[in-house]
Design an enzyme around this catalytic site. Structure first.
Site, PDB file in Angstrom:
ATOM      1  CG  ASP A   1      39.760  45.709  51.517  1.00 20.72           C
ATOM      2  OD1 ASP A   1      38.633  45.177  51.492  1.00 20.72           O
ATOM      3  OD2 ASP A   1      40.074  46.565  52.359  1.00 20.72           O
TER       4      ASP A   1
ATOM      5  CG  ASP B   1      43.488  40.528  34.646  1.00 13.89           C
ATOM      6  OD1 ASP B   1      42.759  39.779  33.970  1.00 13.89           O
ATOM      7  OD2 ASP B   1      44.007  41.550  34.182  1.00 13.89           O
TER       8      ASP B   1
ATOM      9  CE  LYS C   1      37.245  49.476  50.805  1.00 14.34           C
ATOM     10  NZ  LYS C   1      38.020  48.666  51.769  1.00 14.34           N
TER      11      LYS C   1
ATOM     12  CE1 TYR D   1      37.064  49.914  35.156  1.00  7.60           C
ATOM     13  CE2 TYR D   1      36.996  48.361  33.341  1.00  7.60           C
ATOM     14  CZ  TYR D   1      37.552  48.793  34.531  1.00  7.60           C
ATOM     15  OH  TYR D   1      38.587  48.092  35.084  1.00  7.60           O
TER      16      TYR D   1
ATOM     17  CG  ASP E   1      39.587  44.960  34.456  1.00  4.06           C
ATOM     18  OD1 ASP E   1      40.219  43.955  34.077  1.00  4.06           O
ATOM     19  OD2 ASP E   1      39.723  46.080  33.943  1.00  4.06           O
TER      20      ASP E   1
END
Length: 353
Positions: A220, A248, A188, A138, A244
């Site tokens: 994942d 959610d 990851k 980001y 993020d």
């Protein structure tokens, strides 16, 4: 207890108003609360031409804590990217070095049927997701869109320093010490070198917290496990982008993102507190938005920045009492309960308080 109140856009002013009423009630009971408002996001652009103007910067820097509504709206989507409301949110996080985002996903018993998952899968859910907030892809440079070999080429850069990983890791381990003493670090590492470093640093940090069990999970798989067996998690810690997405996802396990608060903290527990949901421009001004996530964000503020545990629990218990009474805004409504609007829900919380 100086609080900067940033109502923001969309439903932000409506839900912030109800949280302010709760804080006013606590002030009447003796807490030395001061509140001052300033614009952020689209509202700030409309007034000052910038999503994070100097007047808001000054107030935010001087305050002990910030209570934020939400930012954004479709009318701002055509602005140059640096002027969009979301850039105001990124800017205040960076300006105040709010590197630790705490997002609880708690399923209240009364809302078990609101989740899209079977009640037995989510009943009793209580997860805390700790998301690193000021690094990762980001904020990484270089970034942009340019023409290469005759076609448009977009690029962003993911990077983390060891110290950035270590400090967010400490937040997660400290939080776990106050909970069930389990941390799941999400990365990851099988593809991304940046997150191999993440795993290495988390592993190095673990011996400092011998009572806490550390596990690792690829992102994942973590996304899948949140839907398959979410109660296996206590504290999850991960980077900015993965956090993020996963936070959610976790929020919807609880039935409505309208119920979930969040805190973004610096190294000294100065924090920005906001509901996890967005500005919901489609229902703005209709008086139907759920203010409970914002009220619960104020409770988190009382706990983490001001160390007012008793006051925080009073607010949380008032929310539980209102749910037990069967009052529901539209996002959590189900047959057999009573549908109420934003202000009616605030009235009920004040009465329970």
């Amino acid at each position: 207890m100086k609080i900067a109140v940033l109502p923001g856009d969309g439903i932000g002013p409506e839900i912030i108003e109800q949280a302010k009423r709760v804080l006013d009630a606590l002030r009447s009971d003796g807490l030395p609360i001061e509140m001052e408002e300033a614009p952020l996001g689209g509202a700030a652009y409309d007034q000052y031409g910038q999503p994070y103007p100097e007047v808001t910067q000054k107030l935010a820097r001087e305050a002990d804590a910030i209570l934020l509504g939400a930012v954004g709206g479709p009318q701002y989507d055509t602005l140059d990217r640096p002027l969009r409301p979301e850039r105001g949110l990124l800017a205040i996080r960076k300006d105040l070095n709010l590197f630790a985002n705490l997002r609880p996903a708690i399923l209240y018993p009364e809302l078990a049927n609101a989740s899209t998952l079977k009640p037995e899968v989510v009943a009793g859910l209580d997860i805390l997701i700790v998301r690193e907030l000021t690094g990762d892809i980001y904020f990484g440079q270089p970034r942009g869109v340019e023409v290469r070999d005759g076609e448009r080429f977009g690029f962003n850069t993911m990077h983390y320093t060891e110290s950035e990983i270590r400090r967010i890791g400490r937040v997660a381990f400290e939080a776990a010490m106050k909970r069930n003493k389990r941390v799941c670090s999400v990365d990851k590492m099988n593809v991304l070198e940046t997150t191999q470093l993440w795993r290495d640093v988390m592993t190095e940090l673990a011996p400092e917290y011998p009572e806490v069990e550390l596990t690792h999970m690829l992102v994942d798989n973590a996304a899948m496990q949140l839907v398959k067996a979410p109660k296996q998690f206590d504290v999850m810690v991960t980077g900015n982008m993965f956090g993020d997405i996963l936070s959610d996802e976790a929020s919807m396990l609880t039935g409505s993102i309208g119920m979930l608060p969040s805190a973004s903290l610096d190294a000294n527990n100065k924090g920005l507190y906001e509901p996890s949901h967005g500005s919901a421009p489609d229902i703005a001004g209709k008086g139907v938005a759920n203010p409970l996530a914002t009220i619960l964000s104020a409770a988190m503020m009382l706990r983490y920045t001001f160390n007012q545990e008793q006051a925080a629990q009073r607010v949380e218990n008032a929310v539980k009492a209102v749910l037990a009474q069967g009052l529901r805004t539209g996002d959590i409504y189900e047959p057999g309960t009573k549908r109420v609007g934003t202000r009616e829900m605030g009235d009920a919380v004040l009465a329970a308080l």
